[in-house]
Write a protein that holds these residues in place. Structure first.
Motif, PDB file in Angstrom:
ATOM      1  N   THR A 122       4.692  10.450  10.637  1.00 43.29           N
ATOM      2  CA  THR A 122       3.473  10.898   9.961  1.00 43.29           C
ATOM      3  C   THR A 122       3.160   9.949   8.801  1.00 43.29           C
ATOM      4  OG1 THR A 122       4.690  12.264   8.409  1.00 43.29           O
ATOM      5  CG2 THR A 122       4.055  13.311  10.483  1.00 43.29           C
ATOM      6  N   GLN A 123       1.904   9.984   8.381  1.00 43.58           N
ATOM      7  CA  GLN A 123       1.476   9.188   7.221  1.00 43.58           C
ATOM      8  C   GLN A 123       2.329   9.499   5.997  1.00 43.58           C
ATOM      9  OE1 GLN A 123      -0.389   6.514   8.140  1.00 43.58           O
ATOM     10  NE2 GLN A 123      -1.666   6.938   6.324  1.00 43.58           N
ATOM     11  N   GLN A 124       2.595  10.803   5.838  1.00 38.87           N
ATOM     12  CA  GLN A 124       3.376  11.234   4.676  1.00 38.87           C
ATOM     13  C   GLN A 124       4.798  10.672   4.741  1.00 38.87           C
ATOM     14  OE1 GLN A 124       5.598  14.438   4.817  1.00 38.87           O
ATOM     15  NE2 GLN A 124       5.930  14.640   2.601  1.00 38.87           N
ATOM     16  N   ALA A 125       5.393  10.692   5.953  1.00 41.42           N
ATOM     17  CA  ALA A 125       6.747  10.163   6.105  1.00 41.42           C
ATOM     18  C   ALA A 125       6.770   8.663   5.824  1.00 41.42           C
ATOM     19  CB  ALA A 125       7.276  10.451   7.517  1.00 41.42           C
ATOM     20  N   VAL A 126       5.771   7.934   6.328  1.00 48.09           N
ATOM     21  CA  VAL A 126       5.704   6.491   6.085  1.00 48.09           C
ATOM     22  C   VAL A 126       5.611   6.222   4.586  1.00 48.09           C
ATOM     23  CG1 VAL A 126       4.261   4.425   6.374  1.00 48.09           C
ATOM     24  CG2 VAL A 126       4.718   5.913   8.341  1.00 48.09           C
ATOM     25  N   SER A 127       4.855   7.052   3.912  1.00 46.17           N
ATOM     26  CA  SER A 127       4.675   6.877   2.468  1.00 46.17           C
ATOM     27  C   SER A 127       5.977   7.144   1.710  1.00 46.17           C
ATOM     28  CB  SER A 127       3.551   7.810   1.993  1.00 46.17           C
ATOM     29  OG  SER A 127       3.569   7.909   0.596  1.00 46.17           O
ATOM     30  N   VAL A 128       6.642   8.237   2.063  1.00 42.30           N
ATOM     31  CA  VAL A 128       7.917   8.568   1.399  1.00 42.30           C
ATOM     32  C   VAL A 128       8.938   7.467   1.658  1.00 42.30           C
ATOM     33  CG1 VAL A 128       9.885  10.151   1.444  1.00 42.30           C
ATOM     34  CG2 VAL A 128       7.552  11.064   1.419  1.00 42.30           C
ATOM     35  N   LEU A 129       9.060   7.042   2.916  1.00 41.07           N
ATOM     36  CA  LEU A 129      10.045   6.009   3.253  1.00 41.07           C
ATOM     37  C   LEU A 129       9.736   4.711   2.506  1.00 41.07           C
ATOM     38  CD1 LEU A 129      10.309   6.714   7.095  1.00 41.07           C
ATOM     39  CD2 LEU A 129      12.008   7.283   5.337  1.00 41.07           C
ATOM     40  N   GLY A 130       8.440   4.418   2.372  1.00 44.43           N
ATOM     41  CA  GLY A 130       8.042   3.186   1.685  1.00 44.43           C
ATOM     42  C   GLY A 130       8.497   3.136   0.230  1.00 44.43           C
ATOM     43  N   ASP A 131       8.642   4.316  -0.376  1.00 44.75           N
ATOM     44  CA  ASP A 131       9.107   4.360  -1.774  1.00 44.75           C
ATOM     45  C   ASP A 131      10.564   3.937  -1.930  1.00 44.75           C
ATOM     46  OD1 ASP A 131       6.660   5.311  -2.556  1.00 44.75           O
ATOM     47  OD2 ASP A 131       7.282   7.414  -2.651  1.00 44.75           O
ATOM     48  N   HIS A 132      11.274   3.845  -0.819  1.00 45.97           N
ATOM     49  CA  HIS A 132      12.700   3.547  -0.884  1.00 45.97           C
ATOM     50  C   HIS A 132      13.042   2.292  -0.091  1.00 45.97           C
ATOM     51  CE1 HIS A 132      13.073   7.432  -2.779  1.00 45.97           C
ATOM     52  NE2 HIS A 132      12.260   7.888  -1.842  1.00 45.97           N
ATOM     53  N   LEU A 133      12.020   1.478   0.122  1.00 50.68           N
ATOM     54  CA  LEU A 133      12.185   0.281   0.947  1.00 50.68           C
ATOM     55  C   LEU A 133      12.855  -0.846   0.169  1.00 50.68           C
ATOM     56  CD1 LEU A 133      11.336  -0.699   3.826  1.00 50.68           C
ATOM     57  CD2 LEU A 133       9.261  -1.610   2.781  1.00 50.68           C
ATOM     58  N   GLY A 134      13.852  -1.457   0.794  1.00 53.93           N
ATOM     59  CA  GLY A 134      14.538  -2.592   0.188  1.00 53.93           C
ATOM     60  C   GLY A 134      14.821  -3.633   1.247  1.00 53.93           C
ATOM     61  N   ASP A 135      15.607  -4.614   0.883  1.00 53.86           N
ATOM     62  CA  ASP A 135      15.907  -5.694   1.824  1.00 53.86           C
ATOM     63  C   ASP A 135      16.862  -5.243   2.923  1.00 53.86           C
ATOM     64  OD1 ASP A 135      14.345  -7.519   0.499  1.00 53.86           O
ATOM     65  OD2 ASP A 135      15.982  -8.186  -0.807  1.00 53.86           O
ATOM     66  N   PRO A 136      16.707  -5.816   4.125  1.00 60.22           N
ATOM     67  CA  PRO A 136      17.711  -5.571   5.168  1.00 60.22           C
ATOM     68  C   PRO A 136      19.059  -6.153   4.724  1.00 60.22           C
ATOM     69  CG  PRO A 136      15.754  -6.647   6.085  1.00 60.22           C
ATOM     70  CD  PRO A 136      15.621  -6.695   4.598  1.00 60.22           C
ATOM     71  N   LEU A 137      20.124  -5.627   5.283  1.00 62.08           N
ATOM     72  CA  LEU A 137      21.461  -6.129   4.971  1.00 62.08           C
ATOM     73  C   LEU A 137      21.667  -7.505   5.587  1.00 62.08           C
ATOM     74  CD1 LEU A 137      23.475  -2.890   5.611  1.00 62.08           C
ATOM     75  CD2 LEU A 137      23.423  -4.145   3.443  1.00 62.08           C
ATOM     76  N   PRO A 138      22.367  -8.372   4.893  1.00 61.03           N
ATOM     77  CA  PRO A 138      22.717  -9.666   5.479  1.00 61.03           C
ATOM     78  C   PRO A 138      23.990  -9.548   6.318  1.00 61.03           C
ATOM     79  CG  PRO A 138      23.414  -9.591   3.183  1.00 61.03           C
ATOM     80  CD  PRO A 138      22.849  -8.235   3.518  1.00 61.03           C
ATOM     81  N   PHE A 139      23.850  -9.168   7.585  1.00 67.14           N
ATOM     82  CA  PHE A 139      25.043  -9.094   8.450  1.00 67.14           C
ATOM     83  C   PHE A 139      25.531 -10.504   8.727  1.00 67.14           C
ATOM     84  CE2 PHE A 139      23.268  -4.872   9.467  1.00 67.14           C
ATOM     85  CZ  PHE A 139      24.390  -4.113   9.201  1.00 67.14           C
ATOM     86  N   ARG A 140      26.820 -10.691   8.547  1.00 67.49           N
ATOM     87  CA  ARG A 140      27.357 -12.049   8.645  1.00 67.49           C
ATOM     88  C   ARG A 140      27.939 -12.383  10.009  1.00 67.49           C
ATOM     89  NH1 ARG A 140      31.809 -11.837   4.360  1.00 67.49           N
ATOM     90  NH2 ARG A 140      32.027  -9.875   5.462  1.00 67.49           N
ATOM     91  N   HIS A 141      28.337 -11.358  10.747  1.00 66.67           N
ATOM     92  CA  HIS A 141      29.184 -11.642  11.900  1.00 66.67           C
ATOM     93  C   HIS A 141      28.522 -11.366  13.238  1.00 66.67           C
ATOM     94  CE1 HIS A 141      32.457 -12.555   9.297  1.00 66.67           C
ATOM     95  NE2 HIS A 141      32.411 -11.372   8.724  1.00 66.67           N
ATOM     96  N   ARG A 142      27.210 -11.227  13.250  1.00 73.24           N
ATOM     97  CA  ARG A 142      26.547 -11.030  14.541  1.00 73.24           C
ATOM     98  C   ARG A 142      26.812 -12.191  15.467  1.00 73.24           C
ATOM     99  NH1 ARG A 142      20.341  -9.134  14.105  1.00 73.24           N
ATOM    100  NH2 ARG A 142      20.730  -6.921  13.696  1.00 73.24           N
ATOM    101  N   SER A 143      27.166 -11.880  16.699  1.00 72.54           N
ATOM    102  CA  SER A 143      27.407 -12.969  17.657  1.00 72.54           C
ATOM    103  C   SER A 143      26.106 -13.341  18.360  1.00 72.54           C
ATOM    104  CB  SER A 143      28.477 -12.568  18.663  1.00 72.54           C
ATOM    105  OG  SER A 143      28.369 -11.208  19.009  1.00 72.54           O
TER     106      SER A 143
END
Lengths: 143, 143, 143, 143
Positions: A122-143
Motif C-alpha cells: 500500500t501507499q502507506q506501507a511504502v511511505s512508512v518503509l521509506g522512513d527507515h531506508l538505508g544502504d544495502p549491506l556490503p556482502f563480501r562473500h557472494r560467489s
C-alpha cells in the motif's frame, strides 16, 4: 537527513547454543526474525497492525562466533530496498563487546491475507518503509 | 527472614509461538531453562562458576496460555529442596498482566565433571542453595 | 488382551543437541510432542480429525543422556488415564541401542474449539482412547 | 558421468510450524542443517570423521510454503563449489507432493580444530567433495 534505524537489545538463551558451544547459526536467524517482527511492529504501530508478509529470500553472512552471554546482544535493522510488492530488511548482530557477529538481508513479500497471494504494498506501507531506508549491506562473500 | 528469590524479565520471541498462536508448551520449558541458568549464575557468581548439573526430572503445570507480547514475561525462581546429590528449583511464569501461566519444579543432579557421574553437593553449594530455599510448589493436578 | 501402543521411529537432529553434546532436555520434550501428535493422528484417523487438546501438565524423568545418532530413536506412547474432560498420554524414549533415556506423562485437556474452554470428551473419543489404555508410568523420583 | 547427490527423507515436526500454520522459515534452515550434517557424515564416513567446518554464509530462497505432514519431506544436497579453505553445499527441499519449497546454498569454512582458525582443505577432503560436485543453484531473486 538520516533514516531511523531500529535497535533491539536481544536476550540470548543458553539453549541457543549448539554442541560447538556458540550460538547456533540457525538460532542467529531466529534472533534476526525477532528483530524483524519488532521493527515492523515499531514502525507500523503494533504487532497486530503490521503488514502481512512472507519471507521470500534470506542471505546471512557470519563474521565471528557469538558466545552466550547474560548481557543482551544488539541487532540494528533498517529497510534496504522497497519494491512494488516486496521489500528488504537489512540487519546486523553485534555481541556485547561491539563485535560484528552476523549480518542479514531478508526479502519480505507483501501478502493479501484474504487470498494468500502476493499483493502490491500500500501507499502507506511504502511511505512508512521509506522512513527507515538505508544502504544495502556490503556482502563480501557472494560467489 | 525470607530467602532471596531470583526474578527474570524474559524476552519472548515470535518464534516461540506454535500454530495455536500461543507460546508453545515446549518453549515454556525453554524459558524456564533460561531462568534456571541465570539463577544459578547469579547465585554462584557467574556462568562458568556454576555447579555442574543435569536435569533428572521436571514437572510443569500450565495454568493459562501465554500470548506473545513485546513486553517481557516474568519468571521467579527459588530452591524448593536441597538433597545430598540433587536439588529442586521451582519457578513460576507470569505474563505482563501478572497472570500465572505456568509453574515448574525441576530436579537437578550434581555431576562430577571429571567422571560424568552423580556426586554429592559440596558444602559450599548446599550453603548457597540454602540461601534461596522456599516452599515447594502446590501442584494441583498430580494423578 | 493388551491395548495397542503407538511406536514411532523419531529422527534426531544435530541441532537438538546443546552445549553438553547431548540431546537437550527441552528438545526431548519436543520429541515427545511429536510422538503425541502422531499417536493422536493415528488413533483418531488423521491430523485434522484429532480431538482438540491443550497441554495442562507434564512430568518427565530423564534416565540417561540421549546422544545424537543418524539412526532414529524410538518413542512408544499409550494412554495412561481417561477422565471426563482430560486424559494422560504416557511415553518412553529409548536410544537405538534400546536404552531408556526418558519417560513422560502428559495431561491433555479436551477443548471446545468454538469457545476455547474445557469440554467433556465425546463418547467416541473416550472409546478410541480406551483402546490404547495401559498402565501409568512408575515415576521413581517424585518428591 | 554424474556426481552423486545425497538424498534425505526428513521427518517434519509439528513444532516446526509457526503461528502462520506452516513450517517456519527458520526451521527450514534447521532442516537444511540436518541434511548438511548427514551428507557430510555419509560422504566422509561417519559423524565423527567429518571435516570440521563453520557456516560462513547462507542464502535461502523460499519458493512455496511447506505444510506439516506425517510423511517426510525430501532434501537433496550436493557440493556446488570447492575452494581452497571453503566449499559450498547446495540443497533443495521438496514437500511429499514433489513441490519445491526452498533452496539453499551454504558456504562452509574448513577449520583447524586445534587453533579454531580457517585452514586449507586437505587433499582428501577436496577429492571427496569433488565426487559430489554439481551445478550451483539458479537463485532468481538476488537484488
Amino acid at each position: 537527513m538520516t533514516s531511523q534505524r531500529f535497535e533491539l537489545a536481544i536476550q540470548l538463551r543458553w539453549g541457543d547454543m549448539d554442541s560447538f558451544n556458540h550460538v547456533n547459526n540457525v538460532q542467529v536467524a531466529r534472533l534476526f526474525e525477532e528483530a524483524r517482527v519488532r521493527a515492523l511492529a515499531d514502525w507500523f504501530g503494533g504487532p497486530d497492525m503490521r503488514v502481512t508478509v512472507l519471507v521470500a529470500r534470506q542471505e546471512i553472512e557470519f563474521a565471528s562466533p557469538l558466545a552466550y552471554t547474560l548481557e543482551p546482544a544488539t541487532i540494528v535493522a533498517w529497510i534496504s530496498r522497497v519494491g512494488t510488492a516486496s521489500f528488504d530488511i537489512a540487519a546486523t548482530l553485534t555481541d556485547p563487546a561491539g563485535r560484528l557477529c552476523a549480518q542479514v538481508s531478508t526479502t519480505l513479500v507483501s501478502i493479501d491475507s484474504s487470498t494468500g497471494r502476493s499483493a502490491p504494498l500500500t501507499q502507506q506501507a511504502v511511505s512508512v518503509l521509506g522512513d527507515h531506508l538505508g544502504d544495502p549491506l556490503p556482502f563480501r562473500h557472494r560467489s
